[in-house]
Design a protein around this motif. Structure first.
Motif, PDB file in Angstrom:
ATOM      1  N   UNK A  31       0.838  -1.193   0.000  1.00  0.00           N
ATOM      2  CA  UNK A  31       0.000   0.000   0.000  1.00  0.00           C
ATOM      3  C   UNK A  31       0.874   1.244   0.000  1.00  0.00           C
ATOM      4  N   UNK A  32       0.601   2.155  -0.946  1.00  0.00           N
ATOM      5  CA  UNK A  32       1.283   3.444  -0.987  1.00  0.00           C
ATOM      6  C   UNK A  32       0.241   4.551  -0.858  1.00  0.00           C
ATOM      7  N   UNK A  33       0.471   5.447   0.094  1.00  0.00           N
ATOM      8  CA  UNK A  33      -0.455   6.549   0.350  1.00  0.00           C
ATOM      9  C   UNK A  33       0.286   7.854   0.121  1.00  0.00           C
ATOM     10  N   UNK A  34      -0.267   8.724  -0.732  1.00  0.00           N
ATOM     11  CA  UNK A  34       0.250  10.073  -0.955  1.00  0.00           C
ATOM     12  C   UNK A  34      -0.843  11.055  -0.588  1.00  0.00           C
ATOM     13  N   UNK A  35      -0.567  11.902   0.398  1.00  0.00           N
ATOM     14  CA  UNK A  35      -1.619  12.801   0.863  1.00  0.00           C
ATOM     15  C   UNK A  35      -1.008  14.076   1.421  1.00  0.00           C
ATOM     16  N   UNK A  36      -1.710  15.207   1.195  1.00  0.00           N
ATOM     17  CA  UNK A  36      -1.240  16.494   1.703  1.00  0.00           C
ATOM     18  C   UNK A  36      -2.399  17.453   1.881  1.00  0.00           C
ATOM     19  N   UNK A  37      -2.085  18.539   2.579  1.00  0.00           N
ATOM     20  CA  UNK A  37      -3.011  19.673   2.684  1.00  0.00           C
ATOM     21  C   UNK A  37      -4.360  19.270   3.263  1.00  0.00           C
ATOM     22  N   UNK A  38      -4.357  18.561   4.378  1.00  0.00           N
ATOM     23  CA  UNK A  38      -5.608  18.190   4.996  1.00  0.00           C
ATOM     24  C   UNK A  38      -5.411  17.175   6.097  1.00  0.00           C
ATOM     25  N   UNK A  39      -6.489  16.520   6.488  1.00  0.00           N
ATOM     26  CA  UNK A  39      -6.456  15.551   7.576  1.00  0.00           C
ATOM     27  C   UNK A  39      -6.611  14.139   7.020  1.00  0.00           C
ATOM     28  N   UNK A  40      -5.886  13.213   7.638  1.00  0.00           N
ATOM     29  CA  UNK A  40      -5.894  11.814   7.214  1.00  0.00           C
ATOM     30  C   UNK A  40      -6.081  10.932   8.430  1.00  0.00           C
ATOM     31  N   UNK A  41      -7.003   9.986   8.328  1.00  0.00           N
ATOM     32  CA  UNK A  41      -7.193   8.980   9.369  1.00  0.00           C
ATOM     33  C   UNK A  41      -7.014   7.609   8.738  1.00  0.00           C
ATOM     34  N   UNK A  42      -6.241   6.755   9.392  1.00  0.00           N
ATOM     35  CA  UNK A  42      -6.035   5.389   8.915  1.00  0.00           C
ATOM     36  C   UNK A  42      -6.309   4.447  10.071  1.00  0.00           C
ATOM     37  N   UNK A  43      -7.065   3.367   9.808  1.00  0.00           N
ATOM     38  CA  UNK A  43      -7.474   2.457  10.865  1.00  0.00           C
ATOM     39  C   UNK A  43      -7.738   1.077  10.296  1.00  0.00           C
ATOM     40  N   UNK A  44      -7.855   0.053  11.150  1.00  0.00           N
ATOM     41  CA  UNK A  44      -8.209  -1.290  10.670  1.00  0.00           C
ATOM     42  C   UNK A  44      -9.592  -1.310  10.036  1.00  0.00           C
ATOM     43  N   UNK A  45      -9.757  -2.124   9.007  1.00  0.00           N
ATOM     44  CA  UNK A  45     -11.033  -2.254   8.301  1.00  0.00           C
ATOM     45  C   UNK A  45     -11.920  -3.269   9.015  1.00  0.00           C
ATOM     46  N   UNK A  46     -13.237  -3.177   8.817  1.00  0.00           N
ATOM     47  CA  UNK A  46     -14.135  -4.206   9.355  1.00  0.00           C
ATOM     48  C   UNK A  46     -13.831  -5.574   8.746  1.00  0.00           C
ATOM     49  N   UNK A  47     -14.249  -6.625   9.428  1.00  0.00           N
ATOM     50  CA  UNK A  47     -14.023  -7.985   8.934  1.00  0.00           C
ATOM     51  C   UNK A  47     -14.616  -8.142   7.540  1.00  0.00           C
ATOM     52  N   UNK A  48     -13.858  -8.789   6.640  1.00  0.00           N
ATOM     53  CA  UNK A  48     -14.326  -9.022   5.286  1.00  0.00           C
ATOM     54  C   UNK A  48     -13.961  -7.943   4.295  1.00  0.00           C
ATOM     55  N   UNK A  49     -13.373  -6.827   4.758  1.00  0.00           N
ATOM     56  CA  UNK A  49     -12.996  -5.725   3.872  1.00  0.00           C
ATOM     57  C   UNK A  49     -11.490  -5.705   3.671  1.00  0.00           C
ATOM     58  N   UNK A  50     -11.044  -5.697   2.416  1.00  0.00           N
ATOM     59  CA  UNK A  50      -9.631  -5.598   2.119  1.00  0.00           C
ATOM     60  C   UNK A  50      -9.139  -4.171   2.326  1.00  0.00           C
ATOM     61  N   UNK A  51      -9.860  -3.201   1.762  1.00  0.00           N
ATOM     62  CA  UNK A  51      -9.544  -1.796   2.005  1.00  0.00           C
ATOM     63  C   UNK A  51     -10.768  -0.943   1.740  1.00  0.00           C
ATOM     64  N   UNK A  52     -10.778   0.212   2.360  1.00  0.00           N
ATOM     65  CA  UNK A  52     -11.786   1.217   2.100  1.00  0.00           C
ATOM     66  C   UNK A  52     -11.125   2.581   2.070  1.00  0.00           C
ATOM     67  N   UNK A  53     -11.652   3.491   1.261  1.00  0.00           N
ATOM     68  CA  UNK A  53     -11.061   4.823   1.114  1.00  0.00           C
ATOM     69  C   UNK A  53     -12.178   5.826   0.883  1.00  0.00           C
ATOM     70  N   UNK A  54     -12.180   6.879   1.680  1.00  0.00           N
ATOM     71  CA  UNK A  54     -13.147   7.965   1.498  1.00  0.00           C
ATOM     72  C   UNK A  54     -12.394   9.289   1.524  1.00  0.00           C
TER      73      UNK A  54
END
Length: 273
Positions: A31-54
């Protein structure tokens, strides 16, 4: 199944983008994340989810970045309109907000590149095999609230001139940890459930390094350069201040070894038990 849904939010130029993929037995994910100029939250996903992004973003300045490869690669973040790369503008006035969720059942290699961001990263319980963080002018809080189910071979954290706070490093289960800081403050909290040896190298250019150490782990602290007025309570030195140890270090089953390469702004030791 992969689902993406951009939609308009409250303001005319502000939109929301979301994407998710269900777990399908993937053994590993880079996983590569590129992010700037704002707020970012990263946490474990619910069971059965590989990834989620909003992502909530200003569509006159940014566009979402979400690319999943079946070879086990994932890129998330945002791009700046009119530029070819994935690095976004670093002005805090151009705010975005993102939430990333990652599976607790897939081995992860996680790389994050942050610029002018306010990031809260909860890595507790993730199967973290490798970790790399590079932050510029950012305030980053990184937390290991639960033990890593697998051994992490190495982690590198570069705070730049920003502020970095890491808690629960005893849960990270990283064999090697390299930390670099600039003019800000870096706080390393080594609480957690210890298992195995951890070797840490830390360097600060101008800022302050705060070490929150557990006595029960057994600690040896070595310095490559002379640290003026450094005489931490609870540690003793037999070589004129180059190496400091706790009495528990010699017999510790899970020792903690920290080497300070440079710390012009100073080093402060706090005990957490």
């Amino acid at each position: 199944a992969l689902a993406a849904a951009p939609r308009a939010a409250t303001a005319q130029s502000v939109r929301e983008f979301s994407i998710a993929r269900q777990q399908q037995g993937e053994p590993a994910l880079a996983v590569q994340v590129d992010f700037a100029a704002g707020s970012l939250a990263l946490a474990p996903a619910p069971a059965g989810t590989l990834f989620g992004f909003r992502l909530t973003y200003d569509d006159t300045r940014f566009a979402p970045l979400a690319a999943y490869g079946r070879a086990g690669t994932l890129r998330l973040g945002s791009t700046t309109l009119g530029q070819g790369g994935v690095r976004v503008a670093s002005s805090r006035s151009e705010l975005q907000a993102a939430t990333i969720l990652l599976s607790t059942r897939t081995d992860l290699e996680l790389e994050l590149r942050l610029d002018a961001a306010d990031a809260g990263l909860d890595l507790g319980g993730l199967r973290l095999a490798r970790l790399a963080l590079r932050a510029t002018a950012s305030r980053t809080s990184l937390r290991f609230g639960q033990p890593n189910p697998v051994r992490c071979t190495d982690a590198s954290l570069d705070a730049g001139a920003g502020e970095l706070t890491v808690t629960g490093l005893g849960n990270a289960r990283c064999e090697r940890l390299a930390v670099q800081g600039g003019a800000g403050r870096v706080t390393l909290d080594f609480s957690g459930r210890w298992s195995g040896r951890m070797a840490v190298t830390a360097g600060m250019k101008l800022g302050e390094l705060v070490l929150r150490l557990p006595r029960r782990a057994g600690v040896r602290l070595a310095t490559d350069t002379f640290l003026a007025r450094f005489a931490p309570a609870g540690l003793t030195s037999s070589d004129e201040g180059r190496t400091w140890t706790t009495p528990e270090f010699a017999g510790a089953a899970s020792p903690l070894e920290v080497r300070i390469e440079s710390a012009i702004g100073g080093v402060r030791v706090e005990w957490i038990d």
